[in-house]
Design a protein around this motif. Sequence first.
Motif, PDB file in Angstrom:
ATOM      1  N   TYR A 118       9.996  31.777  96.294  1.00 45.37           N
ATOM      2  CA  TYR A 118       8.923  31.721  95.301  1.00 45.37           C
ATOM      3  C   TYR A 118       8.117  30.439  95.506  1.00 45.37           C
ATOM      4  O   TYR A 118       8.655  29.413  95.928  1.00 45.37           O
ATOM      5  N   ASP A 146       8.608  32.567  83.216  1.00 53.82           N
ATOM      6  CA  ASP A 146       8.683  33.769  82.383  1.00 53.82           C
ATOM      7  C   ASP A 146       9.694  34.728  83.015  1.00 53.82           C
ATOM      8  O   ASP A 146      10.314  34.429  84.044  1.00 53.82           O
ATOM      9  N   ALA A 147       9.868  35.893  82.378  1.00 51.16           N
ATOM     10  CA  ALA A 147      10.992  36.769  82.727  1.00 51.16           C
ATOM     11  C   ALA A 147      10.977  37.217  84.181  1.00 51.16           C
ATOM     12  O   ALA A 147      12.037  37.354  84.802  1.00 51.16           O
ATOM     13  N   ASP A 148       9.796  37.456  84.754  1.00 49.99           N
ATOM     14  CA  ASP A 148       9.729  37.927  86.136  1.00 49.99           C
ATOM     15  C   ASP A 148       9.230  36.858  87.098  1.00 49.99           C
ATOM     16  O   ASP A 148       8.904  37.156  88.253  1.00 49.99           O
ATOM     17  N   ALA A 149       9.176  35.605  86.626  1.00 51.01           N
ATOM     18  CA  ALA A 149       8.786  34.452  87.463  1.00 51.01           C
ATOM     19  C   ALA A 149       7.393  34.611  88.067  1.00 51.01           C
ATOM     20  O   ALA A 149       7.119  34.107  89.157  1.00 51.01           O
ATOM     21  N   LYS A 150       6.503  35.280  87.340  1.00 52.56           N
ATOM     22  CA  LYS A 150       5.118  35.348  87.793  1.00 52.56           C
ATOM     23  C   LYS A 150       4.318  34.123  87.353  1.00 52.56           C
ATOM     24  O   LYS A 150       3.238  33.870  87.894  1.00 52.56           O
ATOM     25  N   LYS A 165       6.105  35.815  94.743  1.00 49.81           N
ATOM     26  CA  LYS A 165       7.325  36.006  95.522  1.00 49.81           C
ATOM     27  C   LYS A 165       6.927  36.348  96.941  1.00 49.81           C
ATOM     28  O   LYS A 165       6.183  37.309  97.189  1.00 49.81           O
ATOM     29  N   ASP A 178      14.098  28.958  89.976  1.00 47.51           N
ATOM     30  CA  ASP A 178      13.448  30.254  90.090  1.00 47.51           C
ATOM     31  C   ASP A 178      14.526  31.303  90.368  1.00 47.51           C
ATOM     32  O   ASP A 178      15.707  30.973  90.513  1.00 47.51           O
ATOM     33  N   PRO A 179      14.174  32.591  90.439  1.00 44.14           N
ATOM     34  CA  PRO A 179      15.216  33.621  90.622  1.00 44.14           C
ATOM     35  C   PRO A 179      16.003  33.494  91.917  1.00 44.14           C
ATOM     36  O   PRO A 179      17.114  34.040  92.018  1.00 44.14           O
TER      37      PRO A 179
END
Length: 400
Positions: free
Chosen positions: A332, A295-299, A326, A204-205
């Motif tokens: 996350y 996905d791009a924003d880790a939602k 988040k 994750d980010p």
Amino acid sequence: MYFTMLSYLLTIGVSNFRYQYTLASGWSAMKIAGGLKQVRTIVWDPLGNMLVAQATRGISVHTFGADGCINSTNMLISGNQLNHGLALTPDGTTLYASGETAAYSWTYNPATRSISNQKTIVKGISTGIHSTRTIAVVPSQPNLILVQVGSNANFDMAAASSSAGRAIIKIFDTSKAPSAGFNYNTDGEVFGYGLRNTIGFVPDPSGVFWGVENSGDDFTRTENVGNPLTTRNAWYGYPTCFAVWDPSSFQGLKTGSNFVVSPNSSYNDATCNGKAIPPRLSFQAHSAPIWNTFDADAKNMYVAFHGSWDRSPATGFKVVAIKFQKNADGSYEPVAASDSRTGYTDIFSTPNPGSCTANGLTQSNCFRLTAAAWDPAGRGLFVGSDNSAEGEIYVLSPTA
């Protein structure tokens, strides 16, 4: 855009979907490549070229035109010893791939889509019923790679010890690799073990890796396997402890609780729940999760379910979405509680999974989904199928 791309695909000869499918509302699906061999893993280089691991064929590289469609395909590496693992460093200059007994590296040039300087990074990996070896690069410290090995049996009792080198994920510092490569069992550090076959794991980010675990042939789950910069020797329970899916048969346990197959006076469910790290979210048994991606924003985290091969009626054969959040501390996690059985939703699936046959791991009358990878260019979720009848790649795109 969807209809424009579909029309173009038809003109360049990409065949229709080989198998029927259903889609959740708010999604479209398009077949972008066919005629491949057992698609297992998809990654992108910094210039947007797509690299695909095709089991027993090698690694192919695909370029895209301005319309978003594939306009060239070439074999980057040909070799029947490669079967699953594929990873690139963030700068795109080092490529990793794996076969059953070894992992390799190459110097990669994204501009020319060429390789050089092949090295054996890890050798001496055990053989067994699970032949795939997933590789991941630690994004914040790309000299570190994670290499996963599954068990050699449904119940691999020797894997209770990390020294067995099975049912485990290990960390290797490639900047210190011996000229002949690390020995898997005796070198490297233990990231986590007691993981029967965690084929997919993705960061994750915040740098924490999330794995999708194929546990004993009656169990599957997803779990937080930790930050490779700080986590070592984490034990997730296999081959002793397993996660509950349906708690109706277990007194005092919930979905996601650990249980012992044969409890006794010295080791029981309570012992497991005190020692083994539990899953953060559980999946229905025999779903066979193969790959996961954010996905791009880790939602959302998306998981490709390969589908069961030894369960009747069959289950799986779909892609699911798990909502993530988040937290205030920057970490996350899934939105759903750890004991939820509804923490994921279907977005792409076979119409009737109970009718899917599975004569072996890649033979079926349905797609066998793999290689979930979110496209950094924003085209959507790329998903592979390693059905031996035809390797395919689909793009699943949100429409709203």
